[in-house]
Design a protein around this motif. Structure first.
Motif, PDB file in Angstrom:
ATOM      1  N   ARG A   1      51.112  36.066  48.559  1.00 28.86           N
ATOM      2  CA  ARG A   1      50.749  37.199  47.702  1.00 28.86           C
ATOM      3  C   ARG A   1      49.927  36.712  46.513  1.00 28.86           C
ATOM      4  N   GLU A   2      50.326  35.589  45.925  1.00 28.63           N
ATOM      5  CA  GLU A   2      49.607  35.029  44.781  1.00 28.63           C
ATOM      6  C   GLU A   2      48.180  34.627  45.156  1.00 28.63           C
ATOM      7  N   ALA A   3      48.026  34.050  46.345  1.00 26.41           N
ATOM      8  CA  ALA A   3      46.694  33.654  46.796  1.00 26.41           C
ATOM      9  C   ALA A   3      45.814  34.878  47.021  1.00 26.41           C
ATOM     10  N   LEU A   4      46.370  35.907  47.646  1.00 28.26           N
ATOM     11  CA  LEU A   4      45.593  37.130  47.880  1.00 28.26           C
ATOM     12  C   LEU A   4      45.168  37.756  46.558  1.00 28.26           C
ATOM     13  N   LEU A   5      46.077  37.845  45.603  1.00 31.04           N
ATOM     14  CA  LEU A   5      45.727  38.432  44.299  1.00 31.04           C
ATOM     15  C   LEU A   5      44.671  37.608  43.576  1.00 31.04           C
ATOM     16  N   ALA A   6      44.763  36.282  43.647  1.00 32.34           N
ATOM     17  CA  ALA A   6      43.752  35.418  43.029  1.00 32.34           C
ATOM     18  C   ALA A   6      42.404  35.620  43.699  1.00 32.34           C
ATOM     19  N   GLY A   7      42.409  35.750  45.008  1.00 33.19           N
ATOM     20  CA  GLY A   7      41.165  35.980  45.736  1.00 33.19           C
ATOM     21  C   GLY A   7      40.534  37.308  45.395  1.00 33.19           C
ATOM     22  N   LEU A   8      41.335  38.362  45.324  1.00 32.80           N
ATOM     23  CA  LEU A   8      40.808  39.682  44.998  1.00 32.80           C
ATOM     24  C   LEU A   8      40.265  39.729  43.577  1.00 32.80           C
ATOM     25  N   ALA A   9      40.943  39.052  42.641  1.00 30.12           N
ATOM     26  CA  ALA A   9      40.439  38.990  41.261  1.00 30.12           C
ATOM     27  C   ALA A   9      39.100  38.270  41.202  1.00 30.12           C
ATOM     28  N   ALA A  10      38.968  37.177  41.938  1.00 31.20           N
ATOM     29  CA  ALA A  10      37.704  36.437  41.954  1.00 31.20           C
ATOM     30  C   ALA A  10      36.597  37.253  42.616  1.00 31.20           C
ATOM     31  N   GLN A  11      36.955  38.017  43.625  1.00 30.98           N
ATOM     32  CA  GLN A  11      35.979  38.865  44.312  1.00 30.98           C
ATOM     33  C   GLN A  11      35.452  39.941  43.369  1.00 30.98           C
ATOM     34  N   ARG A  12      36.311  40.524  42.561  1.00 24.80           N
ATOM     35  CA  ARG A  12      35.889  41.555  41.614  1.00 24.80           C
ATOM     36  C   ARG A  12      35.024  40.981  40.504  1.00 24.80           C
ATOM     37  N   ALA A  13      35.215  39.697  40.193  1.00 26.78           N
ATOM     38  CA  ALA A  13      34.471  39.074  39.106  1.00 26.78           C
ATOM     39  C   ALA A  13      33.025  38.749  39.487  1.00 26.78           C
ATOM     40  N   VAL A  14      32.736  38.761  40.780  1.00 28.94           N
ATOM     41  CA  VAL A  14      31.383  38.405  41.239  1.00 28.94           C
ATOM     42  C   VAL A  14      30.427  39.556  41.010  1.00 28.94           C
TER      43      VAL A  14
ATOM     44  N   MET B   1      48.805  27.757  64.876  1.00 28.58           N
ATOM     45  CA  MET B   1      49.479  27.485  63.625  1.00 28.58           C
ATOM     46  C   MET B   1      48.522  27.751  62.471  1.00 28.58           C
ATOM     47  N   SER B   2      49.014  28.446  61.457  1.00 27.71           N
ATOM     48  CA  SER B   2      48.198  28.790  60.302  1.00 27.71           C
ATOM     49  C   SER B   2      48.272  27.708  59.234  1.00 27.71           C
ATOM     50  N   ILE B   3      47.218  27.618  58.469  1.00 29.36           N
ATOM     51  CA  ILE B   3      47.118  26.683  57.358  1.00 29.36           C
ATOM     52  C   ILE B   3      47.289  27.489  56.074  1.00 29.36           C
ATOM     53  N   LEU B   4      48.127  27.028  55.164  1.00 25.90           N
ATOM     54  CA  LEU B   4      48.371  27.733  53.910  1.00 25.90           C
ATOM     55  C   LEU B   4      47.216  27.481  52.940  1.00 25.90           C
ATOM     56  N   LEU B   5      46.645  28.552  52.395  1.00 26.47           N
ATOM     57  CA  LEU B   5      45.586  28.433  51.390  1.00 26.47           C
ATOM     58  C   LEU B   5      46.181  28.623  50.000  1.00 26.47           C
ATOM     59  N   THR B   6      45.829  27.741  49.085  1.00 23.39           N
ATOM     60  CA  THR B   6      46.308  27.845  47.710  1.00 23.39           C
ATOM     61  C   THR B   6      45.576  28.985  46.991  1.00 23.39           C
ATOM     62  N   PRO B   7      46.149  29.494  45.904  1.00 20.89           N
ATOM     63  CA  PRO B   7      45.454  30.545  45.148  1.00 20.89           C
ATOM     64  C   PRO B   7      44.064  30.127  44.656  1.00 20.89           C
ATOM     65  N   ALA B   8      43.919  28.894  44.166  1.00 22.48           N
ATOM     66  CA  ALA B   8      42.614  28.443  43.660  1.00 22.48           C
ATOM     67  C   ALA B   8      41.576  28.384  44.775  1.00 22.48           C
ATOM     68  N   ARG B   9      41.959  27.861  45.912  1.00 24.35           N
ATOM     69  CA  ARG B   9      41.027  27.773  47.037  1.00 24.35           C
ATOM     70  C   ARG B   9      40.686  29.164  47.566  1.00 24.35           C
ATOM     71  N   THR B  10      41.686  30.055  47.590  1.00 23.24           N
ATOM     72  CA  THR B  10      41.450  31.425  48.030  1.00 23.24           C
ATOM     73  C   THR B  10      40.484  32.130  47.084  1.00 23.24           C
ATOM     74  N   ALA B  11      40.652  31.904  45.786  1.00 19.97           N
ATOM     75  CA  ALA B  11      39.760  32.521  44.807  1.00 19.97           C
ATOM     76  C   ALA B  11      38.316  32.073  45.034  1.00 19.97           C
ATOM     77  N   ARG B  12      38.109  30.787  45.233  1.00 18.86           N
ATOM     78  CA  ARG B  12      36.742  30.282  45.486  1.00 18.86           C
ATOM     79  C   ARG B  12      36.173  30.875  46.773  1.00 18.86           C
ATOM     80  N   LEU B  13      36.994  30.950  47.794  1.00 20.08           N
ATOM     81  CA  LEU B  13      36.548  31.475  49.082  1.00 20.08           C
ATOM     82  C   LEU B  13      36.189  32.956  48.982  1.00 20.08           C
ATOM     83  N   PHE B  14      37.036  33.753  48.334  1.00 19.53           N
ATOM     84  CA  PHE B  14      36.748  35.186  48.188  1.00 19.53           C
ATOM     85  C   PHE B  14      35.502  35.417  47.340  1.00 19.53           C
ATOM     86  N   ALA B  15      35.295  34.600  46.308  1.00 18.28           N
ATOM     87  CA  ALA B  15      34.089  34.726  45.486  1.00 18.28           C
ATOM     88  C   ALA B  15      32.847  34.423  46.325  1.00 18.28           C
TER      89      ALA B  15
END
Length: 81
Positions: free
Chosen positions: A68-81, A1-15
């Motif tokens: 989709r929102e979480a992935l986009l937030a994560g990718l934006a945070a990744q580009r900002a690093v 079973m998968s756990i849902l990641l929020t956009p904010a948490r995904t952004a921190r993780l991708f960064a």
């Protein structure tokens, strides 16, 4: 079973993942992979599914679902690093 990641948490993780990847070419100690969001284990590998819908932490066995929102937030945070 998968756990849902929020956009904010995904952004921190991708960064954190981007910072870890950028530290690898250095001669000094690389930045470790971030902790699993569902536990305190440090994985030895993190896998983003090719379609961007999931993130698996290898070592602790936790799997996360990305909207989709979480992935986009994560990718934006990744580009900002």
């Amino acid at each position: 079973m998968s756990i849902l990641l929020t956009p904010a948490r995904t952004a921190r993780l991708f960064a954190a993942l981007a910072a870890q990847q950028q530290s690898l070419p250095s001669k000094q100690h690389p930045v470790p992979l971030p902790h699993c969001p569902a536990g305190r284990h440090r994985p030895h590998q993190v896998i983003l599914k090719g379609d961007g819908t999931g993130l698996d932490f290898i070592g602790c066995g936790h799997a996360f679902t990305l909207t989709r929102e979480a992935l986009l937030a994560g990718l934006a945070a990744q580009r900002a690093v």
